[in-house]
Design a protein around this motif. Structure first.
Motif, PDB file in Angstrom:
ATOM      1  N   ARG A  81       0.836  -1.207   0.000  1.00 36.98           N
ATOM      2  CA  ARG A  81       0.000   0.000   0.000  1.00 36.98           C
ATOM      3  C   ARG A  81       0.868   1.252   0.000  1.00 36.98           C
ATOM      4  O   ARG A  81       0.613   2.209  -0.728  1.00 36.98           O
TER       5      ARG A  81
ATOM      6  N   ALA B  33      -4.556   5.553  10.249  1.00 39.66           N
ATOM      7  CA  ALA B  33      -6.016   5.538  10.053  1.00 39.66           C
ATOM      8  C   ALA B  33      -6.381   5.148   8.625  1.00 39.66           C
ATOM      9  O   ALA B  33      -7.364   4.425   8.405  1.00 39.66           O
ATOM     10  N   ASP B  34      -5.603   5.603   7.646  1.00 38.80           N
ATOM     11  CA  ASP B  34      -5.855   5.228   6.251  1.00 38.80           C
ATOM     12  C   ASP B  34      -5.649   3.724   6.058  1.00 38.80           C
ATOM     13  O   ASP B  34      -6.444   3.053   5.396  1.00 38.80           O
TER      14      ASP B  34
ATOM     15  N   VAL C 277      -5.797   1.384   8.336  1.00 43.60           N
ATOM     16  CA  VAL C 277      -6.858   0.666   9.048  1.00 43.60           C
ATOM     17  C   VAL C 277      -8.085   0.536   8.151  1.00 43.60           C
ATOM     18  O   VAL C 277      -8.654  -0.548   8.002  1.00 43.60           O
ATOM     19  N   GLY C 278      -8.483   1.643   7.529  1.00 43.06           N
ATOM     20  CA  GLY C 278      -9.659   1.627   6.665  1.00 43.06           C
ATOM     21  C   GLY C 278      -9.482   0.762   5.437  1.00 43.06           C
ATOM     22  O   GLY C 278     -10.398   0.042   5.033  1.00 43.06           O
ATOM     23  N   GLU C 279      -8.305   0.806   4.847  1.00 41.62           N
ATOM     24  CA  GLU C 279      -8.068   0.055   3.615  1.00 41.62           C
ATOM     25  C   GLU C 279      -7.850  -1.431   3.866  1.00 41.62           C
ATOM     26  O   GLU C 279      -8.246  -2.259   3.048  1.00 41.62           O
TER      27      GLU C 279
ATOM     28  N   GLY D 159      -8.837  -3.070   6.717  1.00 43.64           N
ATOM     29  CA  GLY D 159      -9.891  -3.647   7.538  1.00 43.64           C
ATOM     30  C   GLY D 159      -9.390  -4.309   8.796  1.00 43.64           C
ATOM     31  O   GLY D 159      -9.968  -5.293   9.257  1.00 43.64           O
TER      32      GLY D 159
ATOM     33  N   GLN E 261      -6.819  -0.807  14.670  1.00 39.04           N
ATOM     34  CA  GLN E 261      -5.780   0.230  14.732  1.00 39.04           C
ATOM     35  C   GLN E 261      -4.543  -0.272  15.466  1.00 39.04           C
ATOM     36  O   GLN E 261      -3.415  -0.028  15.041  1.00 39.04           O
TER      37      GLN E 261
ATOM     38  N   GLN F  16      -0.577  14.313  13.122  1.00 42.49           N
ATOM     39  CA  GLN F  16      -0.629  13.071  12.358  1.00 42.49           C
ATOM     40  C   GLN F  16       0.760  12.719  11.840  1.00 42.49           C
ATOM     41  O   GLN F  16       1.627  13.576  11.681  1.00 42.49           O
TER      42      GLN F  16
END
Length: 100
Positions: A16, A25-26, A28-30, A32, A35, A59
């Motif tokens: 990625r 956070a990005d 984690v979202g991508e 799944g 955190q 950040q």
């Protein structure tokens, strides 16, 4: 270094980050994942000096520390494409064979 890349989650993070910077956070979202899981894997990659962070305010944006890592992964993909079955069937490193 190779041990750090042997985990599927760490490899997914590296792949990625090969596309550009990302925050935990990005990722984690991508990916799944939780955190805490992503943070632990990013810390491992950072400790191995494969990933570096760039603070921006509160950040941190992570990126690959060395672009050569992409060349290494591309070479591994080429090698696996050429010898994938041979590696899987290798009597020393492949799947255990049933006793005859």
């Amino acid at each position: 270094m190779f041990h750090s890349l042997s985990d599927a989650t760490r490899l997914a993070i590296v792949l990625r980050l090969a596309r550009g910077e990302a925050r935990v956070a990005d990722l984690v979202g991508e990916l799944g994942l939780a955190q805490s899981t992503v943070s632990a894997h990013v810390a491992c990659l950072r400790d191995c000096q494969l990933v570096a962070g760039r603070p921006e305010g509160r950040q941190i944006f992570y990126r690959l520390a060395r672009r050569e890592l992409i060349d290494l992964l591309a070479s591994a993909e080429t090698l696996l494409a050429a010898t994938g079955n041979a590696v899987a069937l290798c009597p020393n490193y492949g799947e255990p064979r049933p006793h005859e």
